[in-house]
Write a protein that holds these residues in place. Structure first.
Motif, PDB file in Angstrom:
ATOM      1  N   MET A  50       0.836  -1.167  -0.096  1.00  0.00           N
ATOM      2  CA  MET A  50       0.050   0.084   0.096  1.00  0.00           C
ATOM      3  C   MET A  50       0.877   1.348  -0.057  1.00  0.00           C
ATOM      4  SD  MET A  50      -3.237  -0.497   0.026  1.00  0.00           S
ATOM      5  CE  MET A  50      -4.087   0.909   0.777  1.00  0.00           C
ATOM      6  N   LEU A  51       1.909   1.173   0.773  1.00  0.00           N
ATOM      7  CA  LEU A  51       2.636   2.319   1.005  1.00  0.00           C
ATOM      8  C   LEU A  51       3.552   2.660  -0.370  1.00  0.00           C
ATOM      9  CD1 LEU A  51       4.267   2.212   4.397  1.00  0.00           C
ATOM     10  CD2 LEU A  51       2.793   3.691   3.545  1.00  0.00           C
ATOM     11  N   GLY A  52       3.960   1.358  -1.209  1.00  0.00           N
ATOM     12  CA  GLY A  52       4.542   1.673  -2.569  1.00  0.00           C
ATOM     13  C   GLY A  52       3.555   2.229  -3.501  1.00  0.00           C
ATOM     14  N   MET A  57       1.324   6.740  -6.599  1.00  0.00           N
ATOM     15  CA  MET A  57       0.326   7.749  -6.826  1.00  0.00           C
ATOM     16  C   MET A  57       0.887   9.420  -6.388  1.00  0.00           C
ATOM     17  SD  MET A  57      -3.606   7.854  -5.285  1.00  0.00           S
ATOM     18  CE  MET A  57      -3.102   8.687  -3.558  1.00  0.00           C
ATOM     19  N   GLN A  58       1.605   9.283  -5.545  1.00  0.00           N
ATOM     20  CA  GLN A  58       2.239  10.755  -5.262  1.00  0.00           C
ATOM     21  C   GLN A  58       3.045  11.312  -6.571  1.00  0.00           C
ATOM     22  OE1 GLN A  58       3.749  10.416  -1.481  1.00  0.00           O
ATOM     23  NE2 GLN A  58       1.886  11.047  -0.190  1.00  0.00           N
ATOM     24  N   LYS A  66      -6.703   3.777 -10.379  1.00  0.00           N
ATOM     25  CA  LYS A  66      -5.555   2.454 -10.500  1.00  0.00           C
ATOM     26  C   LYS A  66      -5.271   1.997  -9.171  1.00  0.00           C
ATOM     27  CE  LYS A  66      -3.745   3.184 -15.259  1.00  0.00           C
ATOM     28  NZ  LYS A  66      -2.699   3.548 -16.095  1.00  0.00           N
ATOM     29  N   PHE A  67      -5.134   3.065  -8.371  1.00  0.00           N
ATOM     30  CA  PHE A  67      -4.765   2.813  -6.899  1.00  0.00           C
ATOM     31  C   PHE A  67      -5.781   1.987  -6.295  1.00  0.00           C
ATOM     32  CE2 PHE A  67      -4.889   4.225  -2.494  1.00  0.00           C
ATOM     33  CZ  PHE A  67      -3.741   3.695  -2.087  1.00  0.00           C
ATOM     34  N   TYR A  98      -3.769  -9.288 -12.416  1.00  0.00           N
ATOM     35  CA  TYR A  98      -4.613  -7.878 -12.615  1.00  0.00           C
ATOM     36  C   TYR A  98      -3.678  -6.735 -11.828  1.00  0.00           C
ATOM     37  CZ  TYR A  98      -8.021  -3.957 -13.045  1.00  0.00           C
ATOM     38  OH  TYR A  98      -8.592  -2.879 -13.153  1.00  0.00           O
ATOM     39  N   THR A  99      -3.363  -7.167 -10.617  1.00  0.00           N
ATOM     40  CA  THR A  99      -2.402  -6.133 -10.014  1.00  0.00           C
ATOM     41  C   THR A  99      -1.131  -5.718 -10.716  1.00  0.00           C
ATOM     42  OG1 THR A  99      -3.589  -6.921  -7.876  1.00  0.00           O
ATOM     43  CG2 THR A  99      -1.379  -5.614  -7.753  1.00  0.00           C
ATOM     44  N   LEU A 100      -0.489  -6.906 -10.892  1.00  0.00           N
ATOM     45  CA  LEU A 100       0.856  -6.763 -11.715  1.00  0.00           C
ATOM     46  C   LEU A 100       0.489  -5.960 -13.181  1.00  0.00           C
ATOM     47  CD1 LEU A 100       2.569 -10.287 -11.126  1.00  0.00           C
ATOM     48  CD2 LEU A 100       3.081  -8.053 -10.175  1.00  0.00           C
TER      49      LEU A 100
END
Length: 141
Positions: A50-52, A57-58, A66-67, A98-100
């Motif tokens: 999540m932090l990645g 996103m930042q 997408k996030f 899908y995440t990848l």
């Protein structure tokens, strides 16, 4: 909800029995244990993931949609891997792919500027410095 759960469990039971029949009881148990451990490990590492995603996103590599999709598919994939069964494992792996996919597409897109940030002041203003020559001559005397 029940209209989805019953077919899911029937497909799960059928595929698990067919795979168990072809690979044997021992390898079925190994499969279940490995997928369970993989799902638990993924849930334990979810904070780092999540932090990645938030950092991406930042930087403008991921937009909010997408996030959300990447985070939700990661969690759903991990939970589906924990559930014992062949069908849920395949669905969990599909969610992880899908995440990848979202992460890969986000990595190759160029960084975008944050459109929410607007600098203060006008763009038409030119900064200048005024030098008063009379004050210089007064100092030198």
């Amino acid at each position: 909800m029940i209209f989805v759960a019953i077919p899911f469990f029937l497909i799960e039971l059928y595929l698990s029995l067919k795979v168990g029949e072809s690979i044997g009881f021992f390898w079925s148990v190994v499969w279940i244990m490995l997928s369970f451990m993989l799902g638990m490990t993924m849930l334990q590492k979810s904070q780092k993931t999540m932090l990645g995603n938030m950092a991406a996103m930042q930087m403008g590599k991921l937009d909010m949609k997408k996030f959300q999709n990447a985070s939700m598919s990661y969690f759903v994939g991990a939970i589906l891997l924990i559930i014992p069964g062949v069908f849920s494992d395949f669905l969990g792996i599909a969610a992880l792919f899908y995440t990848l996919y979202l992460q890969f597409v986000a990595k190759i897109t160029p960084e975008q500027t944050n459109n929410n940030f607007k600098p203060q002041g006008d763009d038409d203003v030119i900064d200048v410095e005024i030098i008063d020559e009379h004050s210089r001559s007064d100092r030198s005397s």
